[in-house]
Design an enzyme around this catalytic site. Sequence first.
Site, PDB file in Angstrom:
ATOM      1  N   VAL A  60       4.931  -1.816   1.907  1.00 42.30           N
ATOM      2  CA  VAL A  60       4.139  -0.378   1.920  1.00 42.30           C
ATOM      3  C   VAL A  60       5.917   0.282   1.387  1.00 42.30           C
ATOM      4  O   VAL A  60       5.750   1.267   0.398  1.00 42.30           O
ATOM      5  CB  VAL A  60       3.273   0.310   2.650  1.00 42.30           C
ATOM      6  CG1 VAL A  60       3.743   1.935   3.099  1.00 42.30           C
ATOM      7  CG2 VAL A  60       1.491  -0.331   2.430  1.00 42.30           C
ATOM      8  N   ALA A  63       7.411  -0.193  -2.131  1.00 44.74           N
ATOM      9  CA  ALA A  63       6.159   0.814  -2.825  1.00 44.74           C
ATOM     10  C   ALA A  63       6.204   1.849  -2.645  1.00 44.74           C
ATOM     11  O   ALA A  63       6.693   2.378  -3.810  1.00 44.74           O
ATOM     12  CB  ALA A  63       4.312   1.265  -2.263  1.00 44.74           C
ATOM     13  N   GLU A  64       7.259   2.523  -1.759  1.00 42.71           N
ATOM     14  CA  GLU A  64       7.288   4.109  -1.378  1.00 42.71           C
ATOM     15  C   GLU A  64       8.597   4.248  -2.005  1.00 42.71           C
ATOM     16  O   GLU A  64       8.938   4.981  -2.311  1.00 42.71           O
ATOM     17  CB  GLU A  64       6.728   5.122   0.175  1.00 42.71           C
ATOM     18  CG  GLU A  64       6.891   6.023  -0.461  1.00 42.71           C
ATOM     19  CD  GLU A  64       6.330   6.120   1.395  1.00 42.71           C
ATOM     20  OE1 GLU A  64       7.310   7.656   1.385  1.00 42.71           O
ATOM     21  OE2 GLU A  64       5.652   6.104   1.419  1.00 42.71           O
ATOM     22  N   THR A  65       9.438   3.408  -2.007  1.00 45.07           N
ATOM     23  CA  THR A  65      10.873   3.783  -1.973  1.00 45.07           C
ATOM     24  C   THR A  65      10.786   3.497  -3.947  1.00 45.07           C
ATOM     25  O   THR A  65      11.498   4.712  -3.956  1.00 45.07           O
ATOM     26  CB  THR A  65      11.428   2.376  -1.554  1.00 45.07           C
ATOM     27  OG1 THR A  65      11.601   1.948   0.329  1.00 45.07           O
ATOM     28  CG2 THR A  65      12.571   2.493  -2.776  1.00 45.07           C
ATOM     29  N   SER A  68       9.632   6.158  -5.135  1.00 40.32           N
ATOM     30  CA  SER A  68      10.325   7.761  -4.288  1.00 40.32           C
ATOM     31  C   SER A  68      11.238   7.737  -4.911  1.00 40.32           C
ATOM     32  O   SER A  68      11.960   9.137  -5.978  1.00 40.32           O
ATOM     33  CB  SER A  68      10.750   7.390  -3.247  1.00 40.32           C
ATOM     34  OG  SER A  68       9.546   8.011  -2.520  1.00 40.32           O
TER      35      SER A  68
END
Length: 142
Positions: A60, A63-65, A68
């Site tokens: 996660v 994925a968020e990196t 972003s």
Amino acid sequence: MNTKLDNHFMLSDGVALEDTMFGALGMRIAECTPDRVVATMPVGPSTRQYFGALHGGASVALAETAASVGTYHLIDRERQMAVGMEINANHLRPKLDGIVTATATPLHKGRTTMVWDIRITDEEDRLICVSRCTVGIVPKVR
């Protein structure tokens, strides 16, 4: 957009990427265009859960990196910041070692939010995790 990726392409001067979760987990950005971000992360001691497989939280974080970073490169970096608002993930198969690759593509490029589809695969292109992340676009705090 300049796709040259250097060690400080995201953070303010004097802040090293290695001093963030990005660095702690060994993440790297391999590609960044307006329509795709590719990021990698090793599966090893800092990214494994207690039982030895890739930790879902590490997936996660990757994925968020990727979402972003993609959002960051599509906004006015002088006035705005990209911040994660919501993320979900389905972990489809375990990964014990090696490298995972996240490929993020935008589903929605709005003025205040962007929504990204992220697929994390292994070296054989097998799907490890699928994720969707909403990234908020907010004014920079001065």
